[in-house]
Write a protein that holds these residues in place. Structure first.
Motif, PDB file in Angstrom:
ATOM      1  N   ASN A 146      44.757  53.249 -43.443  1.00 19.33           N
ATOM      2  CA  ASN A 146      43.491  53.069 -42.728  1.00 19.33           C
ATOM      3  C   ASN A 146      43.288  51.622 -42.300  1.00 19.33           C
ATOM      4  O   ASN A 146      42.838  51.347 -41.177  1.00 19.33           O
ATOM      5  CB  ASN A 146      42.330  53.523 -43.624  1.00 19.33           C
ATOM      6  CG  ASN A 146      40.990  53.367 -42.935  1.00 19.33           C
ATOM      7  OD1 ASN A 146      40.808  53.793 -41.794  1.00 19.33           O
ATOM      8  ND2 ASN A 146      40.035  52.760 -43.615  1.00 19.33           N
ATOM      9  N   LYS A 147      43.632  50.671 -43.169  1.00 13.92           N
ATOM     10  CA  LYS A 147      43.373  49.256 -42.893  1.00 13.92           C
ATOM     11  C   LYS A 147      44.465  48.608 -42.044  1.00 13.92           C
ATOM     12  O   LYS A 147      44.185  47.735 -41.219  1.00 13.92           O
ATOM     13  CB  LYS A 147      43.223  48.474 -44.208  1.00 13.92           C
ATOM     14  CG  LYS A 147      42.030  48.907 -45.052  1.00 13.92           C
ATOM     15  CD  LYS A 147      40.713  48.594 -44.349  1.00 13.92           C
ATOM     16  CE  LYS A 147      39.524  48.959 -45.229  1.00 13.92           C
ATOM     17  NZ  LYS A 147      38.233  48.674 -44.538  1.00 13.92           N
ATOM     18  N   ILE A 148      45.704  49.003 -42.234  1.00 10.91           N
ATOM     19  CA  ILE A 148      46.833  48.356 -41.548  1.00 10.91           C
ATOM     20  C   ILE A 148      47.239  49.102 -40.278  1.00 10.91           C
ATOM     21  O   ILE A 148      47.799  48.524 -39.350  1.00 10.91           O
ATOM     22  CB  ILE A 148      48.045  48.234 -42.498  1.00 10.91           C
ATOM     23  CG1 ILE A 148      47.642  47.431 -43.740  1.00 10.91           C
ATOM     24  CG2 ILE A 148      49.229  47.545 -41.818  1.00 10.91           C
ATOM     25  CD1 ILE A 148      47.131  46.039 -43.457  1.00 10.91           C
ATOM     26  N   GLY A 149      46.929  50.405 -40.224  1.00 15.91           N
ATOM     27  CA  GLY A 149      47.311  51.187 -39.047  1.00 15.91           C
ATOM     28  C   GLY A 149      48.707  51.746 -39.140  1.00 15.91           C
ATOM     29  O   GLY A 149      49.297  52.167 -38.136  1.00 15.91           O
ATOM     30  N   SER A 150      49.250  51.767 -40.324  1.00 12.61           N
ATOM     31  CA  SER A 150      50.600  52.286 -40.559  1.00 12.61           C
ATOM     32  C   SER A 150      50.699  52.683 -42.016  1.00 12.61           C
ATOM     33  O   SER A 150      50.066  52.060 -42.883  1.00 12.61           O
ATOM     34  CB  SER A 150      51.646  51.209 -40.239  1.00 12.61           C
ATOM     35  OG  SER A 150      52.898  51.537 -40.807  1.00 12.61           O
ATOM     36  N   THR A 151      51.470  53.690 -42.327  1.00  9.19           N
ATOM     37  CA  THR A 151      51.705  54.020 -43.729  1.00  9.19           C
ATOM     38  C   THR A 151      52.515  52.893 -44.369  1.00  9.19           C
ATOM     39  O   THR A 151      53.214  52.146 -43.671  1.00  9.19           O
ATOM     40  CB  THR A 151      52.492  55.329 -43.875  1.00  9.19           C
ATOM     41  OG1 THR A 151      53.799  55.147 -43.313  1.00  9.19           O
ATOM     42  CG2 THR A 151      51.779  56.485 -43.176  1.00  9.19           C
TER      43      THR A 151
END
Length: 288
Positions: A267-272
């Motif tokens: 959610n915060k980084i935009g990537s798993t």
């Protein structure tokens, strides 16, 4: 090769290395993992500190503890001073230099100060004085070197305050500064097991609402966001610089439910986490 000078006595250690265009590739971050580092960088250097890219527009000092450093380009001489806490502990001597939470363990994540012409001249002379003492190996060298290190830190702390405490982005009045310094220090120590604002408010002996209000009144991100940012920074370090699986990283950072950690990171980084490690390692860097 780089010029290396070392002082060691019992548990105390301080090292000094000089780099330039000819030997920058020998500056290996892994050589200084447990050290406190002060890196003098002249104009025109390109470097990365913890996924942030810098290009120095004027001479600068970078203050590093656990951050990862990589120098990509540079021509003129730079100097790396590194020492352990037995040589000079910033926590024990905080009343003298007042740098912990500002130059080191900084909640704002600003690890450097830029130097004007006059300050650059003074700082370069202080580095030269440390180098001279290491070469002379006089019996009083240790204490002389320590005084020079203190002067560098005190001058840089004053400069950091001028550059960062009263500008268009950050305006922290002097009487509020200790709250933010203490929050920074506690966050650096406890971020793996304390994830809530109430935990840090407790350590600061104030109410959680009061702590949140102090940040809001200065147009800063919330304390909760700073806590999350610190956790995510460590997660990115562990993903990029170690071979630990995501589940183990989640446990290391105090999350008993790896799935929750995975959702937070995504959610915060935009990537798993897995995709971040794969894409960043292959050179597809995120704008973070």
């Amino acid at each position: 090769m780089s010029q290396t000078l070392i002082f060691e006595d019992n548990y105390k250690k301080l090292g000094f290395e000089t780099f330039s265009e000819k030997n920058l590739q020998t500056l290996k971050d892994s050589n200084y993992k447990s050290e406190i580092k002060v890196f003098y960088v002249p104009f025109g250097y390109e470097l990365i500190v913890d996924f942030k890219q810098y290009k120095t527009q004027q001479p600068a000092l970078f203050f590093l503890t656990n951050q990862h450093l990589k120098v990509e380009n540079g021509i003129e001489e730079s100097h790396l001073l590194y020492y352990n806490r037995d040589f000079y502990c910033i926590q024990i001597h905080d009343k003298e230099v007042a740098c912990d939470g500002l130059l080191f363990h900084n909640v704002f994540e600003i690890p450097f100060v830029e130097l004007d012409e006059n300050e650059n001249f003074i700082i370069k002379n202080l580095f030269q004085s440390i180098k001279d003492e290491l070469e002379w190996k006089d019996s009083s060298a240790e204490e002389m070197i320590r005084t020079y290190v203190k002067q560098i830190i005190i001058r840089a702390t004053r400069k950091w305050k001028k550059q960062n405490l009263d500008n268009d982005k950050i305006k922290i009045p002097g009487n509020e500064l200790d709250i933010f310094r203490d929050f920074s220090r506690h966050l650096e120590i406890h971020f793996r097991e304390k994830h809530n604002v109430a935990d840090y408010a407790d350590l600061l002996h104030i109410a959680p609402k009061t702590l949140t209000h102090k940040f809001k009144s200065l147009n800063l991100e919330s304390p909760n966001q700073f806590i999350i940012n610190r956790i995510l920074l460590e997660a990115k370090r562990l993903l990029f610089y170690t071979d630990k699986p995501v589940k183990e990283i989640a446990y290391d950072l105090g999350y008993e439910d790896p799935a929750y950690f995975n959702r937070l990171f995504t959610n915060k980084i935009g990537s798993t986490p897995a995709n971040f490690k794969k894409n960043y390692t292959s050179g597809k860097k995120y704008n973070i």
